[in-house]
Design a protein around this motif. Structure first.
Motif, short mmCIF file in Angstrom:
data_model
loop_
_atom_site.label_atom_id
_atom_site.label_comp_id
_atom_site.label_asym_id
_atom_site.label_seq_id
_atom_site.Cartn_x
_atom_site.Cartn_y
_atom_site.Cartn_z
N UNK A 1 0.86 -1.19 0.00
CA UNK A 1 0.00 0.00 0.00
C UNK A 1 0.90 1.24 0.00
N UNK A 2 0.70 2.11 -0.95
CA UNK A 2 1.37 3.42 -0.92
C UNK A 2 0.32 4.50 -0.90
N UNK A 3 0.68 5.64 -0.37
CA UNK A 3 -0.29 6.71 -0.21
C UNK A 3 0.32 8.04 -0.60
N UNK A 4 -0.53 8.98 -0.84
CA UNK A 4 -0.09 10.32 -1.18
C UNK A 4 -0.96 11.32 -0.43
N UNK A 5 -0.33 12.20 0.31
CA UNK A 5 -1.05 13.23 1.04
C UNK A 5 -0.10 14.38 1.36
N UNK A 6 -0.65 15.55 1.48
CA UNK A 6 0.13 16.71 1.90
C UNK A 6 -0.12 17.04 3.38
N UNK A 7 -1.03 16.29 4.00
CA UNK A 7 -1.31 16.50 5.43
C UNK A 7 -0.14 16.01 6.27
N UNK A 8 0.09 16.68 7.38
CA UNK A 8 1.11 16.24 8.32
C UNK A 8 0.55 15.17 9.26
N UNK A 9 -0.75 15.28 9.54
CA UNK A 9 -1.40 14.34 10.45
C UNK A 9 -2.42 13.52 9.66
N UNK A 10 -2.25 12.23 9.70
CA UNK A 10 -3.18 11.35 8.97
C UNK A 10 -3.15 9.97 9.62
N UNK A 11 -4.10 9.15 9.25
CA UNK A 11 -4.16 7.79 9.78
C UNK A 11 -4.28 6.81 8.64
N UNK A 12 -3.71 5.64 8.84
CA UNK A 12 -3.74 4.58 7.82
C UNK A 12 -4.39 3.35 8.41
N UNK A 13 -5.26 2.72 7.64
CA UNK A 13 -6.04 1.59 8.10
C UNK A 13 -5.93 0.44 7.10
N UNK A 14 -6.12 -0.76 7.64
CA UNK A 14 -6.32 -1.93 6.79
C UNK A 14 -7.63 -2.59 7.22
N UNK A 15 -8.42 -2.95 6.19
CA UNK A 15 -9.67 -3.66 6.40
C UNK A 15 -9.66 -4.94 5.60
N UNK A 16 -10.37 -5.93 6.13
CA UNK A 16 -10.53 -7.22 5.44
C UNK A 16 -11.99 -7.34 5.03
N UNK A 17 -12.21 -7.77 3.81
CA UNK A 17 -13.58 -8.00 3.34
C UNK A 17 -13.69 -9.43 2.83
N UNK A 18 -14.22 -10.33 3.64
CA UNK A 18 -14.41 -11.71 3.18
C UNK A 18 -15.55 -11.78 2.16
N UNK A 19 -15.76 -12.97 1.65
CA UNK A 19 -16.78 -13.14 0.61
C UNK A 19 -18.18 -12.80 1.10
N UNK A 20 -18.38 -12.82 2.40
CA UNK A 20 -19.68 -12.46 2.97
C UNK A 20 -19.95 -10.96 2.86
N UNK A 21 -18.90 -10.16 2.62
CA UNK A 21 -19.10 -8.76 2.28
C UNK A 21 -18.89 -7.74 3.37
N UNK A 22 -18.82 -8.14 4.63
CA UNK A 22 -18.67 -7.11 5.65
C UNK A 22 -17.24 -6.56 5.67
#
Lengths: 114, 113
Positions: free
Chosen positions: A23-44
């Protein structure tokens, strides 16, 4: 503009091995948060792990760890000891702007082979 | 503590009909975000609401889409005169504070026939 890029549409890993999802990101903000989510075949959408831009240590949650390299603007997810139940789509996301909305990447489909 | 609730989970509408998607945030959460996921794509932000206020609607299509979060009751995402391109999964997420972690609901899968 803020952007998240996931360059791996699909990945395979052998059960019990480790895998890294990019995962790469681009932002000019000094303060930010990065998340990872999992989406199984059930969709949630299942929250996995969070890294704040000012956190000096890489985040870890059980078998998940986030390899945060601020200078390279990367936030790779490492899953150790893969299990069959890890087969799913994985999304990297960044919290952007003042409102806290999430910006998602295109996702990586992970398949764990027995 | 119940999680974010969305209903219906599946919704089928014919072209031209209206779709109403409901989201009940987690207890104590007054911030709601709506996202849309088209097939084989990531989630895209649509709108951010606090009780009785729309804070950011930069991701909402200009026509046919509207959202509200009244003082009492769930947040509603309304799509008028649906078209086939509206077929997608619609997720809502709630948060106790602006910029805090968001908790996602199970999503509503809208199919337009």
């Amino acid at each position: 503009a803020q952007k998240i890029t996931q360059t791996q549409p699909g990945m395979f890993v052998q059960e019990k091995e480790a895998v890294t999802l990019d995962c790469t990101y681009d932002t000019s903000d000094q303060s930010y948060g990065l998340f990872w989510y999992k989406q199984p075949s059930s969709g949630e959408m299942i929250f996995l792990i969070y890294q704040g831009s000012y956190d000096e240590q890489n985040a870890t949650e059980g078998r998940y760890s986030l390899n945060f390299q601020k200078a390279r603007k990367s936030a790779n997810l490492v899953i150790s000891a893969s299990q069959l139940g890890d087969s799913a789509m994985y999304f990297c996301a960044m919290r952007g702007g003042n409102t806290g909305k999430l910006i998602f990447g295109q996702g990586t489909t992970l398949q764990v082979k027995p | 503590n119940a999680g974010v609730m969305q209903n219906p989970r599946h919704l089928v509408r014919r072209r031209g009909q209206e779709a109403r998607l409901r989201c009940s945030p987690m207890k104590g959460h007054s911030h709601v975000y709506w996202y849309r996921q088209l097939p084989e794509e990531g989630l895209k932000f649509m709108v951010y609401l606090q009780k009785e206020n729309i804070i950011d609607e930069s991701g909402m299509p200009k026509e046919r889409f509207s959202a509200e979060f009244p003082k009492e009751g769930p947040s509603i995402l309304r799509i008028q005169q649906v078209v086939r391109g509206d077929s997608a999964a619609y997720f809502c997420a709630s948060s106790p504070y602006q910029g805090y972690e968001q908790y996602f609901g199970p999503g509503t899968r809208l199919t337009v026939t």
